[in-house]
Scaffold this active site. Structure first.
Site, PDB file in Angstrom:
ATOM      1  N   GLU A 103       0.851  -1.196   0.000  1.00 26.97           N
ATOM      2  CA  GLU A 103       0.000   0.000   0.000  1.00 26.97           C
ATOM      3  C   GLU A 103       0.886   1.246   0.000  1.00 26.97           C
ATOM      4  OE1 GLU A 103      -2.472   1.547  -0.730  1.00 26.97           O
ATOM      5  OE2 GLU A 103      -4.014   1.496   0.818  1.00 26.97           O
ATOM      6  N   ASP A 104       0.424   2.308  -0.639  1.00 28.09           N
ATOM      7  CA  ASP A 104       1.205   3.550  -0.621  1.00 28.09           C
ATOM      8  C   ASP A 104       1.153   4.209   0.761  1.00 28.09           C
ATOM      9  OD1 ASP A 104      -1.497   4.199  -0.864  1.00 28.09           O
ATOM     10  OD2 ASP A 104      -1.221   5.681  -2.452  1.00 28.09           O
ATOM     11  N   ASP A 107      -3.922   5.511   6.145  1.00 23.89           N
ATOM     12  CA  ASP A 107      -4.413   6.746   6.760  1.00 23.89           C
ATOM     13  C   ASP A 107      -5.406   6.349   7.866  1.00 23.89           C
ATOM     14  OD1 ASP A 107      -4.948   9.525   7.014  1.00 23.89           O
ATOM     15  OD2 ASP A 107      -6.597   9.380   5.614  1.00 23.89           O
ATOM     16  N   ASP A 166      -1.650  10.935  -4.978  1.00 20.00           N
ATOM     17  CA  ASP A 166      -2.242  12.017  -5.759  1.00 20.00           C
ATOM     18  C   ASP A 166      -3.137  12.933  -4.925  1.00 20.00           C
ATOM     19  OD1 ASP A 166      -4.343   9.954  -5.449  1.00 20.00           O
ATOM     20  OD2 ASP A 166      -5.508  11.312  -6.707  1.00 20.00           O
TER      21      ASP A 166
HETATM   22  P1  IMP Z   1      -7.430   4.830   4.378  1.00 23.32           P
HETATM   23  O1  IMP Z   1      -8.463   3.860   3.921  1.00 23.32           O
HETATM   24  O2  IMP Z   1      -8.019   6.010   5.098  1.00 23.32           O
HETATM   25  O3  IMP Z   1      -6.317   4.183   5.186  1.00 23.32           O
HETATM   26  O4  IMP Z   1      -6.803   5.486   3.109  1.00 23.32           O
HETATM   27  C1  IMP Z   1      -5.997   4.829   2.298  1.00 23.32           C
HETATM   28  C2  IMP Z   1      -5.948   5.454   0.907  1.00 23.32           C
HETATM   29  O5  IMP Z   1      -6.256   6.847   0.902  1.00 23.32           O
HETATM   30  C3  IMP Z   1      -4.551   5.343   0.382  1.00 23.32           C
HETATM   31  O6  IMP Z   1      -4.396   4.170  -0.374  1.00 23.32           O
HETATM   32  C4  IMP Z   1      -4.407   6.580  -0.479  1.00 23.32           C
HETATM   33  O7  IMP Z   1      -4.841   6.287  -1.794  1.00 23.32           O
HETATM   34  C5  IMP Z   1      -5.346   7.577   0.126  1.00 23.32           C
HETATM   35  N1  IMP Z   1      -4.610   8.533   0.986  1.00 23.32           N
HETATM   36  C6  IMP Z   1      -4.575   8.554   2.329  1.00 23.32           C
HETATM   37  N2  IMP Z   1      -3.813   9.555   2.795  1.00 23.32           N
HETATM   38  C7  IMP Z   1      -3.363  10.206   1.697  1.00 23.32           C
HETATM   39  C8  IMP Z   1      -2.496  11.341   1.505  1.00 23.32           C
HETATM   40  O8  IMP Z   1      -1.964  11.966   2.443  1.00 23.32           O
HETATM   41  N3  IMP Z   1      -2.270  11.697   0.211  1.00 23.32           N
HETATM   42  C9  IMP Z   1      -2.808  11.041  -0.858  1.00 23.32           C
HETATM   43  N4  IMP Z   1      -3.608   9.976  -0.729  1.00 23.32           N
HETATM   44  C10 IMP Z   1      -3.884   9.561   0.541  1.00 23.32           C
HETATM   45 MG    MG Z   2      -3.985   4.080  -2.379  1.00 28.71          MG
END
Ligand code: IMP
Ligand code: MG
Length: 182
Positions: A103-104, A107, A166
């Site tokens: 995963e990149d 969050d 992005d």
């Molecule tokens: P989560 O489900 O909230 O953990 O979010 C994960 C996804 O949200 C990641 O795979 C990213 O594509 C996107 N994401 C979360 N934080 C960032 C950020 O700071 N910049 C860009 N994309 C983000």
């Molecule tokens: Mg992502």
């Protein structure tokens, strides 16, 4: 280093390409140790992880298979909390595969938690997660320590772009990582 603008947002340099490549070099060495002699399947999470997967496998000597899954949960600067799957792994027998999800950024953790559940249902030989970035203050779910075994950078709860990440589809092509200016 110049600031970078996307729409009405301005970003400034946060983590350099050299720092990223340094971490990836260490990660690849660790994966070579941990997955030696194992039937490894790397599963990259699109779109954000394509550069991370590509650079990591370039540094690895362990042979492995590579697949991608595509999901979406982010709207602009915020996680929507709802994960929608665009495409998933092909049907098949995964019982002998050691799967590493890449995963990149983690969050809120909803995306990775959802994918962990989906992939566990395939009964792989093992499942681990490698993430380039991790925001400890933003994580909303309980993630087992060993579920996310590989974390390259723990970062503050800030919005970043570059190196695959992005804002509204832009910024992925940047080689360094930039942070939204306050
Ligand atoms: P989560 O489900 O909230 O953990 O979010 C994960 C996804 O949200 C990641 O795979 C990213 O594509 C996107 N994401 C979360 N934080 C960032 C950020 O700071 N910049 C860009 N994309 C983000
Ligand atoms: Mg992502």
């Amino acid at each position: 280093m110049k600031d970078y603008s996307i729409g009405d947002k301005t970003f400034e340099l946060y983590i350099s390409e050299a720092q990223i490549q340094h971490k990836i070099h260490d990660l690849a060495a660790q994966l070579d140790t941990d997955y030696a002699e194992k039937d490894l399947l790397i599963v990259g999470i699109l779109n954000g992880s394509f550069r991370f997967v590509s650079d990591t496998i370039k540094q690895m000597s362990t042979p492995c298979e590579v697949e991608f899954v595509k999901v979406k949960s982010y709207e602009g600067l915020k996680s929507s909390g709802n994960v929608s799957v665009n495409f998933f792994l092909p049907a098949g027998d995964y019982s002998k595969k050691h799967i590493l999800l890449m995963e990149d950024i983690i969050d809120t953790g909803h995306t990775i938690q959802y994918l962990i559940e989906q992939i566990k249902a395939l009964n792989p030989a093992s499942l681990s997660v490698a993430t380039l970035f991790y925001k400890p203050e933003a994580v909303q779910i309980h993630l087992e320590e060993k579920a996310v075994a590989y974390i390259c950078f723990k970062i503050e709860n800030l919005f970043i772009v570059g190196y695959g990440l992005d804002y509204e589809g832009q910024g992925r092509t940047l080689n360094d990582v930039y942070v939204l200016k306050k």
